[in-house]
Write a protein that holds these residues in place. Structure first.
Motif, PDB file in Angstrom:
ATOM      1  N   LYS A  26       0.843  -1.216   0.000  1.00 35.62           N
ATOM      2  CA  LYS A  26       0.000   0.000   0.000  1.00 35.62           C
ATOM      3  C   LYS A  26       0.869   1.253   0.000  1.00 35.62           C
ATOM      4  O   LYS A  26       1.906   1.282   0.672  1.00 35.62           O
ATOM      5  CB  LYS A  26      -0.942  -0.005   1.209  1.00 35.62           C
ATOM      6  N   SER A 193       4.893  -5.862  10.486  1.00 37.84           N
ATOM      7  CA  SER A 193       6.338  -5.643  10.646  1.00 37.84           C
ATOM      8  C   SER A 193       6.778  -5.638  12.107  1.00 37.84           C
ATOM      9  O   SER A 193       7.780  -6.254  12.467  1.00 37.84           O
ATOM     10  CB  SER A 193       6.748  -4.309  10.006  1.00 37.84           C
ATOM     11  N   GLY A 210       4.720  -4.871   5.603  1.00 34.49           N
ATOM     12  CA  GLY A 210       4.915  -3.773   4.669  1.00 34.49           C
ATOM     13  C   GLY A 210       6.226  -3.046   4.886  1.00 34.49           C
ATOM     14  O   GLY A 210       7.189  -3.210   4.135  1.00 34.49           O
ATOM     15  N   SER A 211       6.298  -2.243   5.935  1.00 32.48           N
ATOM     16  CA  SER A 211       7.436  -1.336   6.090  1.00 32.48           C
ATOM     17  C   SER A 211       8.769  -2.055   6.243  1.00 32.48           C
ATOM     18  O   SER A 211       9.797  -1.526   5.812  1.00 32.48           O
ATOM     19  CB  SER A 211       7.179  -0.367   7.251  1.00 32.48           C
ATOM     20  N   ARG A 217       6.243   4.211   5.301  1.00 32.78           N
ATOM     21  CA  ARG A 217       5.308   4.928   4.429  1.00 32.78           C
ATOM     22  C   ARG A 217       5.204   6.381   4.888  1.00 32.78           C
ATOM     23  O   ARG A 217       5.342   6.676   6.051  1.00 32.78           O
ATOM     24  CB  ARG A 217       3.917   4.275   4.486  1.00 32.78           C
TER      25      ARG A 217
HETATM   26  C1  LIG Z   1      -0.518  -1.606   6.664  1.00 30.02           C
HETATM   27  C2  LIG Z   1      -0.995  -2.914   7.167  1.00 30.02           C
HETATM   28  C3  LIG Z   1      -0.092  -3.954   7.456  1.00 30.02           C
HETATM   29  C4  LIG Z   1       1.415  -3.812   7.313  1.00 30.02           C
HETATM   30  O1  LIG Z   1       1.923  -2.918   8.240  1.00 30.02           O
HETATM   31  P1  LIG Z   1       3.520  -2.779   8.463  1.00 30.02           P
HETATM   32  O2  LIG Z   1       3.634  -2.292   9.849  1.00 30.02           O
HETATM   33  O3  LIG Z   1       3.989  -1.790   7.447  1.00 30.02           O
HETATM   34  O4  LIG Z   1       4.123  -4.115   8.263  1.00 30.02           O
HETATM   35  C5  LIG Z   1      -0.607  -5.166   7.886  1.00 30.02           C
HETATM   36  N1  LIG Z   1      -1.928  -5.362   8.034  1.00 30.02           N
HETATM   37  C6  LIG Z   1      -2.825  -4.395   7.780  1.00 30.02           C
HETATM   38  C7  LIG Z   1      -4.281  -4.679   7.965  1.00 30.02           C
HETATM   39  C8  LIG Z   1      -2.400  -3.140   7.345  1.00 30.02           C
HETATM   40  O5  LIG Z   1      -3.304  -2.175   7.083  1.00 30.02           O
END
Ligand SMILES: *Cc1c(COP(=O)(O)O)cnc(C)c1O
Length: 218
Positions: A26, A193, A210-211, A217
């Protein structure tokens, strides 16, 4: 410089083999996501339908796209032709709409029921008893084009590792209590993460990261 390929390798090396890694892309541009793709990653998670659709349109078609964010019923139609797994299903109304849209494309859409495990007020999700009521309801049993394959949870956003662990242990216990009665429940999507190591200790089968892969982000 963020080294996406190295980040992916490091994370994969720390995950048990049968745990699915959802790379949460995202807000990240296609050029960055393609670096993960080039490194072999094929499962990506997005939290906004429009953004996921745009990425699906331009990216290779062997990607499995997961919708990990809250879904508004009226937007299901935009992703019904390609979405592989919807993580945050929390109502009968939404399940019925997913079923209806999946039928139009002659497909089955996989879903997870989001269970509320965090203490924060704002988090979406079902209470355990409401999840059971959904799984038991005749209306859900009649749905032919949705496949409820597991549960998803998000821990409280906190540095308190004990609290996160307690929340993950709670959903894991609920999962274990119900896999005999509902053998289709195979996936436990917990861990991001900041907390995926704790989630793995609690027998997560799917982590959403993600991060730690793509960097912070904005
Ligand atoms: C953004 C998101 C993640 C990933 O978050 P990170 O901390 O960047 O790994 C996981 N699950 C959901 C539902 C999210 O919205």
């Amino acid at each position: 410089m963020i080294d996406i390929e190295r980040n992916l390798q490091t994370i994969k090396a720390s995950l048990p083999k049968d745990v699915t890694l959802v790379a949460v892309s995202k807000t990240k541009p296609v050029s960055e996501i393609m670096k993960a793709y080039a490194a072999g990653q094929r499962v990506f998670g997005e939290n906004k339908i429009q953004e996921m659709v745009q990425k699906w349109e331009t990216m290779p078609k062997d990607i499995s796209w997961h919708m990990i964010g809250h879904v508004q019923t009226n937007k299901v139609k935009y992703m019904a032709h390609f979405v592989d797994l919807i993580h945050a299903v929390d109502s009968l109304k939404l399940l019925k709409e997913i079923d209806k849209q999946a039928k139009k494309h002659e497909r089955t859409i996989n879903c997870l029921l989001q269970i509320k495990i965090a203490q924060e007020e704002s988090k979406f999700g079902l209470k355990e008893e409401d999840a059971i009521a959904l799984l038991d309801s005749d209306e859900v049993k009649k749905l032919t084009n949705v496949h409820i394959q597991g549960l998803m949870g998000m821990a409280t956003f906190t540095n308190n590792q004990n609290q996160i662990k307690a929340e993950f242990e709670k959903i894991k216990a609920f999962f274990d209590d119900n896999t005999t009665k509902y053998p289709e429940l195979k996936t436990l999507s917990i861990g991001m993460s900041g907390d995926y190591r704790i989630a793995i200790d609690c027998a997560s089968t799917m982590v959403r990261i993600g991060s730690s892969i793509f960097g912070a982000r904005n």
